[in-house]
Design an enzyme around this catalytic site. Structure first.
Site, PDB file in Angstrom:
ATOM      1  N   PHE A  57       0.850  -1.186   0.000  1.00 21.51           N
ATOM      2  CA  PHE A  57       0.000   0.000   0.000  1.00 21.51           C
ATOM      3  C   PHE A  57       0.887   1.238   0.000  1.00 21.51           C
ATOM      4  O   PHE A  57       1.874   1.293   0.730  1.00 21.51           O
ATOM      5  CB  PHE A  57      -0.932  -0.002   1.219  1.00 21.51           C
ATOM      6  N   VAL A  99       2.108   5.131   6.060  1.00 23.06           N
ATOM      7  CA  VAL A  99       0.737   5.424   6.459  1.00 23.06           C
ATOM      8  C   VAL A  99       0.588   6.939   6.379  1.00 23.06           C
ATOM      9  O   VAL A  99       1.285   7.673   7.084  1.00 23.06           O
ATOM     10  CB  VAL A  99       0.438   4.918   7.886  1.00 23.06           C
ATOM     11  N   THR A 129     -10.134  10.574   7.678  1.00 15.78           N
ATOM     12  CA  THR A 129     -10.802   9.741   8.678  1.00 15.78           C
ATOM     13  C   THR A 129      -9.784   9.299   9.734  1.00 15.78           C
ATOM     14  O   THR A 129      -8.571   9.428   9.540  1.00 15.78           O
ATOM     15  CB  THR A 129     -11.412   8.486   8.023  1.00 15.78           C
ATOM     16  N   HIS A 153      -8.783   6.448  10.348  1.00 12.89           N
ATOM     17  CA  HIS A 153      -8.118   5.219   9.910  1.00 12.89           C
ATOM     18  C   HIS A 153      -6.608   5.299  10.129  1.00 12.89           C
ATOM     19  O   HIS A 153      -5.986   4.334  10.584  1.00 12.89           O
ATOM     20  CB  HIS A 153      -8.441   4.982   8.428  1.00 12.89           C
ATOM     21  N   ARG A 200      10.764  11.773   2.990  1.00 15.94           N
ATOM     22  CA  ARG A 200      11.416  10.762   3.834  1.00 15.94           C
ATOM     23  C   ARG A 200      11.768   9.487   3.068  1.00 15.94           C
ATOM     24  O   ARG A 200      12.388   8.586   3.612  1.00 15.94           O
ATOM     25  CB  ARG A 200      10.508  10.441   5.019  1.00 15.94           C
TER      26      ARG A 200
END
Length: 157
Positions: A23, A82, A87, A89, A128
């Site tokens: 992801f 991430v 939201t 999440h 990063r």
């Protein structure tokens, strides 16, 4: 005289696993490239390097745990990205991935290095993953080398 024990940054004879989230692959592929670069630059052999891909960052702890339990690797680097959205999440995934990976380290005694970016936006993640802020995948692999070396020194009879 005080005895000081420090690890060395070398990948010579090091068996390293890189567990990488697919992801946000436009970021995690760069982290993976950085980690591989660090490993090879520090004397590692690609024959001793294993790469495993997970669907996302939330899945990193389980696969990392499975890898650690085999005792086939001196250290494992978990890589992911991430990125905060609209939201909550982000909060759940970031918190559970770090908590799970920390638990794997303590349960197995295998150094698990947290190379998961937790960023507020895509620009921070890009910075990063090899631009302004260096490559955190490279840094995580270097940390893995040092931790594996340090454990070897401490466990030496």
């Amino acid at each position: 005289m005080t005895k000081i024990i420090e690890g060395h940054i070398t990948a010579k004879d090091l068996k390293l696993a890189l567990v990488v989230s697919r992801f946000n692959s436009f970021i995690t592929d760069r982290l993976l490239a950085g980690a591989c670069d660090a490993f090879l630059r520090h004397g590692g052999s690609d024959k001793l390097l294993t790469v495993v891909k997970t669907p996302g960052a939330f899945e990193l702890p389980l696969i990392t745990q499975a890898m650690a339990r085999t005792k086939k690797h001196d250290a494992i680097v978990a890589l992911g990205a991430v990125i905060r959205g609209d939201t909550p999440h982000f909060d759940y995934v970031a918190a559970e991935s770090i908590k799970g990976l920390a638990q794997v380290t303590l349960d197995t005694g295998v150094p698990i290095i947290y190379g998961v970016l937790t960023c507020d936006n895509v620009e921070q993640a890009i910075d990063r993953a090899g631009t302004k802020s260096g490559n955190k995948g490279f840094e995580a692999a270097v940390t893995a080398m040092e931790m594996a070396s340090l454990l070897r020194l401490i466990e030496k009879p």
